[in-house]
Design an enzyme around this catalytic site. Structure first.
Site, PDB file in Angstrom:
ATOM      1  N   LEU A  30       2.727 -38.752  33.014  1.00  0.00           N
ATOM      2  CA  LEU A  30       1.777 -39.610  32.743  1.00  0.00           C
ATOM      3  C   LEU A  30       0.680 -39.367  33.839  1.00  0.00           C
ATOM      4  O   LEU A  30       0.887 -40.339  34.413  1.00  0.00           O
ATOM      5  CB  LEU A  30       2.157 -40.939  31.859  1.00  0.00           C
ATOM      6  CG  LEU A  30       3.134 -40.579  30.847  1.00  0.00           C
ATOM      7  CD1 LEU A  30       4.227 -41.911  30.290  1.00  0.00           C
ATOM      8  CD2 LEU A  30       2.913 -40.399  29.919  1.00  0.00           C
ATOM      9  N   GLU A  31      -0.589 -39.220  33.276  1.00  0.00           N
ATOM     10  CA  GLU A  31      -2.100 -40.258  34.187  1.00  0.00           C
ATOM     11  C   GLU A  31      -2.317 -40.850  32.813  1.00  0.00           C
ATOM     12  O   GLU A  31      -2.797 -40.394  32.179  1.00  0.00           O
ATOM     13  CB  GLU A  31      -2.391 -38.582  34.198  1.00  0.00           C
ATOM     14  CG  GLU A  31      -3.447 -39.217  36.040  1.00  0.00           C
ATOM     15  CD  GLU A  31      -4.771 -39.732  34.863  1.00  0.00           C
ATOM     16  OE1 GLU A  31      -5.335 -40.431  35.604  1.00  0.00           O
ATOM     17  OE2 GLU A  31      -5.430 -38.391  34.374  1.00  0.00           O
TER      18      GLU A  31
END
Length: 601
Positions: free
Chosen positions: A315-316
């Site tokens: 996840l970014e």
């Protein structure tokens, strides 16, 4: 007949052939050297990039004039189609049919079938595809930038830095270094297991998925593809509905490279869908890994969906990146130019853009005085229609009310608005989405604007009491993606690097960690996992540990006192203690005691 796959294998093959006959050492060495050189050049030639063509969209050609939509929106009242338009002008680019659940299933099946053959390719085969793709990108910068600018509203210079340069870098890094990090690795053994050899191999996962954001439509699409296919995977890329039009062109570039090199272009699939269908993709049991770039709110939904089949997720989630400016700074003009570029790149719609400039008291006034005239002169508009544009359009006007509210609230709490602060109406582009380049100073951590990711052309300047206070301010948000620090004192610079809670830090520069393929990602509310670099490449593999016998004549045997059923527990326990002491005793006395226990004394 054996076929060498690398220079090393070729030399080993020559050595085995040389054992058949008696060859003088000098002749053998000369022959091996010349043969290796010849094989190297033939092997390298086998990876030479190929030329191929892709139809350029009509909208990218000179003279194109699209119909301007009065109130542009990606949603249509009486259709499920995605309406694509240029945020800078409101010109209609076309309609894209969104994927259904059945369409997603078909895309995964196609990628899965292609991946079975692709997984058997050599690193040389994969490098050839990437070299071919790089050659195309370098030769078609104009059309790539044009498509990205049309669909996202950015300027061509922003597209060069944020789309083309970083994609070329990722291609070149993977070509030059990718194999090194995916080759089988030998790992050390220990005293007790000296007769074993240990190895780690990196196997393709199968079909992976990337759900990417709209702010860098070319790079965000190609970046995950580059890593995925080099690791031997197929990939489904779900782009944003906001940039659905250009994604069709960009995916055809990748497919063209695969086809030119003789591989199945179905290995990569690009889909667009509305949010109510996306869950079918992220919870799909045939997806082996998900990379998500987007908001924290949507990330919760993606993680929950992926948890059903236990699919790993990277996840970014964006950030509130701080740039700390120390008092001892000397090259102030260079730094201010960097701060402006870092803040207004892509109209501030950059997850690692500078959202807060935190100045120590001795440098604060100087920084503000130099920022002011520059930001006052920034020109907004469509860079495709004028060469006098510094800041492009925002992707939509959906966030403008919130931005104006945050700025007004900060001003009431003591902040000072020096430039901008409101949406902009550009006469030549009445349907475009523009926000005035803004400079807001005297902001403190109690203000909501100091804690909220703006994703807009807004420069926020904060004053710190001292270095410790600057670090405290930098850490005062829920985010922890990137950060920058500018100064001269090495001890102070190192202190910031150590104590700022972020996944990445640039020292005396802005966001350069991404330009050299270091692992990309954050901490806290900015997500978890890493893409880019060796860590990102390996995260798309099944890391398999292998322990095997070093020699055929020596294998592990269970001593009689330890075989089940245990004949004599006290004796077995004594032997177990001896094994541990022999293997891990720190002194000769401990090891000797272990030997005596093993001998039954």
């Amino acid at each position: 007949m054996e076929t060498p796959q690398s220079v090393v294998e070729a030399i080993e093959l020559l050595q085995r052939r040389a054992q058949w006959v008696q060859i003088p050492p000098v002749i053998w060495a000369t022959t091996a050297a010349l043969g290796s050189l010849l094989i190297f050049y033939l092997w390298r030639d086998n990876e030479t990039a190929l030329l191929y063509t892709v139809d350029e969209p009509e909208q990218c050609k000179s003279g194109w004039q699209g119909t301007t939509i009065e109130q542009p929106s990606i949603q249509l009242r009486d259709s499920s189609a995605i309406q694509c338009y240029c945020p800078a002008t409101g010109q209609l680019l076309g309609l894209v049919n969104p994927a259904t659940k059945e369409g997603i299933d078909r895309a995964i099946i196609k990628a899965s079938e292609a991946q079975k053959q692709w997984a058997a390719t050599s690193f040389s085969d994969r490098r050839k595809v990437l070299k071919t793709l790089l050659k195309f990108v370098l030769s078609h910068q104009d059309s790539i930038a044009q498509a990205a600018c049309l669909d996202s509203g950015k300027t061509r210079i922003d597209a060069s830095f944020g789309e083309i340069l970083v994609t070329a870098e990722k291609l070149k890094w993977t070509i030059d270094h990718g194999e090194r990090y995916l080759r089988p690795e030998r790992r050390p053994t220990n005293f007790l297991m000296f007769y074993k050899k240990n190895q780690v191999i990196y196997e393709p996962l199968g079909v992976v998925c990337a759900c990417v954001s709209w702010n860098y439509p070319f790079h965000n699409l190609l970046g995950p593809i580059i890593s995925a296919i080099f690791a031997g995977n197929g990939i489904i890329v779900k782009g944003s509905e906001q940039t659905a039009w250009c994604s069709q062109y960009f995916i055809s570039i990748v497919k063209g490279a695969l086809k030119a090199c003789g591989h199945d272009p179905n290995l990569v699939q690009s889909i667009m869908c509305w949010p109510n269908v996306a869950n079918h993709l992220t919870s799909h049991p045939q997806i082996s890994h998900i990379t998500f770039i987007g908001s924290r709110k949507v990330a919760h939904q993606v993680a929950e969906s992926a948890a059903k089949p236990l699919t790993p997720v990277c996840l970014e989630l964006g950030g509130k990146d701080a740039a700390i400016v120390l008092d001892d700074l000397k090259d102030i003009d260079r730094v201010v130019a960097t701060l402006v570029r870092g803040t207004f790149q892509a109209a501030g719609q950059n997850c690692i853009g500078i959202e807060r400039i935190i100045c120590l008291p001795g440098i604060y006034d100087t920084v503000v005085s130099k920022l002011l005239p520059i930001i006052e002169r920034l020109r907004i508009g469509s860079a495709l229609h004028s060469s006098e544009v510094d800041v492009g359009a925002c992707i939509s006007a959906a966030n403008f009310d919130n931005l104006e509210t945050l700025i007004t609230a900060a001003a009431k709490q003591g902040a000072k608005l020096l430039v901008g602060g409101k949406r902009a109406h550009v006469p030549d582009y009445p349907a475009g989405h523009y926000f005035q380049p803004t400079l807001l100073v005297n902001v403190d951590s109690s203000m909501k604007i100091a804690r909220t990711e703006l994703f807009a052309p807004v420069c926020v300047v904060m004053r710190a009491k001292n270095l410790d206070d600057a670090i405290k301010i930098a850490n005062s948000t829920e985010f922890g993606l990137g950060a920058s620090v500018f100064g001269r004192n090495t001890r102070d610079l190192d202190k910031v690097v150590r104590e700022v809670k972020a996944g990445m830090v640039s020292v005396n520069d802005f966001a350069v960690y991404y330009a050299v393929q270091l692992p990309f990602g954050g901490t806290k509310g900015s997500g978890y996992g890493r893409f880019a670099g060796s860590e990102g490449l390996r995260s798309l593999c099944n890391t398999k540990s292998i322990c095997s016998d070093r020699w055929s004549f020596m294998k592990t045997s269970i001593p009689t006192p330890l075989q089940l059923p245990v004949p004599n527990e006290p004796k077995g326990w004594n032997m177990s203690k001896g094994i541990v002491e022999l293997g891990y005793g720190e002194s000769p006395r401990q090891k000797a005691r272990g030997i005596t226990r093993l001998m039954g004394f």
